[in-house]
Design a protein around this motif. Structure first.
Motif, short mmCIF file in Angstrom:
data_model
loop_
_atom_site.label_atom_id
_atom_site.label_comp_id
_atom_site.label_asym_id
_atom_site.label_seq_id
_atom_site.Cartn_x
_atom_site.Cartn_y
_atom_site.Cartn_z
N LEU A 27 0.80 -1.61 0.00
CA LEU A 27 -0.09 0.01 0.21
C LEU A 27 0.93 1.18 0.00
O LEU A 27 0.45 2.38 -0.73
CB LEU A 27 -0.81 0.25 1.24
CG LEU A 27 -1.96 -0.99 1.00
CD1 LEU A 27 -3.20 -1.00 2.14
CD2 LEU A 27 -3.11 -0.64 0.12
N GLU A 28 1.76 1.39 0.82
CA GLU A 28 2.97 2.51 0.63
C GLU A 28 3.37 2.28 -0.51
O GLU A 28 3.60 3.85 -1.52
CB GLU A 28 3.72 2.07 1.51
CG GLU A 28 4.00 2.43 2.99
CD GLU A 28 4.98 1.79 3.92
OE1 GLU A 28 4.75 1.68 4.73
OE2 GLU A 28 6.21 2.00 3.35
N ASN A 29 3.93 1.52 -1.38
CA ASN A 29 4.57 1.85 -2.79
C ASN A 29 3.19 2.12 -3.33
O ASN A 29 3.24 2.93 -4.28
CB ASN A 29 5.27 0.26 -3.34
CG ASN A 29 5.44 -0.09 -2.46
OD1 ASN A 29 6.52 0.80 -2.08
ND2 ASN A 29 5.82 -1.55 -2.70
N LEU A 30 1.75 2.28 -3.34
CA LEU A 30 0.72 2.27 -3.80
C LEU A 30 0.54 3.51 -3.90
O LEU A 30 -0.45 4.27 -4.06
CB LEU A 30 -0.46 1.45 -4.31
CG LEU A 30 -0.14 0.09 -4.62
CD1 LEU A 30 -1.90 -0.28 -4.31
CD2 LEU A 30 -0.39 0.24 -6.05
N GLY A 31 1.14 4.53 -2.96
CA GLY A 31 0.74 5.70 -2.83
C GLY A 31 -0.34 5.88 -1.10
O GLY A 31 -0.20 6.62 -0.38
N TYR A 32 -0.46 4.76 -0.39
CA TYR A 32 -1.11 4.73 0.37
C TYR A 32 -0.23 5.31 1.96
O TYR A 32 -0.51 4.08 2.82
CB TYR A 32 -2.14 3.64 1.08
CG TYR A 32 -3.10 3.97 -0.42
CD1 TYR A 32 -3.94 4.76 -0.28
CD2 TYR A 32 -3.38 3.07 -1.44
CE1 TYR A 32 -5.04 4.23 -1.69
CE2 TYR A 32 -3.88 3.35 -2.69
CZ TYR A 32 -5.08 3.73 -2.76
OH TYR A 32 -5.38 3.87 -3.16
N SER A 33 0.43 6.14 2.06
CA SER A 33 1.03 6.53 3.35
C SER A 33 0.00 7.04 4.76
O SER A 33 1.43 6.55 5.40
CB SER A 33 1.59 7.43 3.07
OG SER A 33 0.61 9.21 2.56
N SER A 34 -1.11 7.00 4.03
CA SER A 34 -1.37 6.94 5.74
C SER A 34 -2.27 5.90 6.37
O SER A 34 -2.42 5.44 7.23
CB SER A 34 -2.86 7.75 5.78
OG SER A 34 -3.79 6.99 4.76
N VAL A 35 -1.60 5.01 5.58
CA VAL A 35 -2.17 3.73 6.04
C VAL A 35 -1.28 3.27 7.35
O VAL A 35 0.10 3.06 6.90
CB VAL A 35 -1.84 1.71 5.45
CG1 VAL A 35 -1.88 1.17 6.11
CG2 VAL A 35 -3.44 2.28 4.08
N GLU A 36 -1.18 3.07 8.99
CA GLU A 36 -0.54 3.07 9.92
C GLU A 36 0.46 1.67 10.14
O GLU A 36 1.14 1.03 10.61
CB GLU A 36 -0.47 3.83 11.05
CG GLU A 36 -0.59 5.58 10.76
CD GLU A 36 -1.44 6.36 12.06
OE1 GLU A 36 -1.87 5.30 12.65
OE2 GLU A 36 -1.87 7.81 11.41
#
Lengths: 84, 84
Positions: A27-36
């Motif tokens: 998900l980070e690689n897809l740009g979802y940086s708010s997923v903790e």
């Protein structure tokens, strides 16, 4: 009479969730940086044909302990609702 | 602010649940004849750091559609609750 048990099986908090970490990195690689954080477990729906809620609860507890979860690494919880 | 999403991913009713059938047969062999059906899915807890519930809901919907479920075979649902 029957009951539907909605069972959640989750890894204990002290156990590293490798699958969850992999999903988080994806998900980070897809740009979802708010997923903790992500923890991944199982969700099961079991129909139990017993006459009483107490009996259905007893069966559900037993099958969770014996087959549907690994008590060393996992916790389980469930809700019962009558069917029909 | 952060929200915890509790996500259930289930196989669509028309899809054969091979893992569930195997568990049901195992339970029959263990003597649990009152178990009429089992469907096995996934349960995930995701912490999403967003300021508003609407934004957290949007992110959760997107990640479920893109990564956490297979929309061809699975349905998903989730509940959001605020953390702190």
């Amino acid at each position: 009479m029957a009951f539907k048990a909605k069972i959640k099986v989750t890894l204990r908090p002290s156990i590293l969730d490798v699958q969850g970490k992999a999903a988080q990195h994806a998900l980070e690689n897809l740009g979802y940086s708010s997923v903790e954080s992500i923890r991944i477990g199982k969700y099961m729906e079991v129909t139990i044909g017993e006459e009483s809620r107490a009996e259905a609860e007893r069966v559900c507890n037993e099958i969770c302990q014996k087959l549907l979860s690994n008590p060393i690494m996992e916790d389980f919880s469930f809700e019962l609702e009558p069917v029909n």
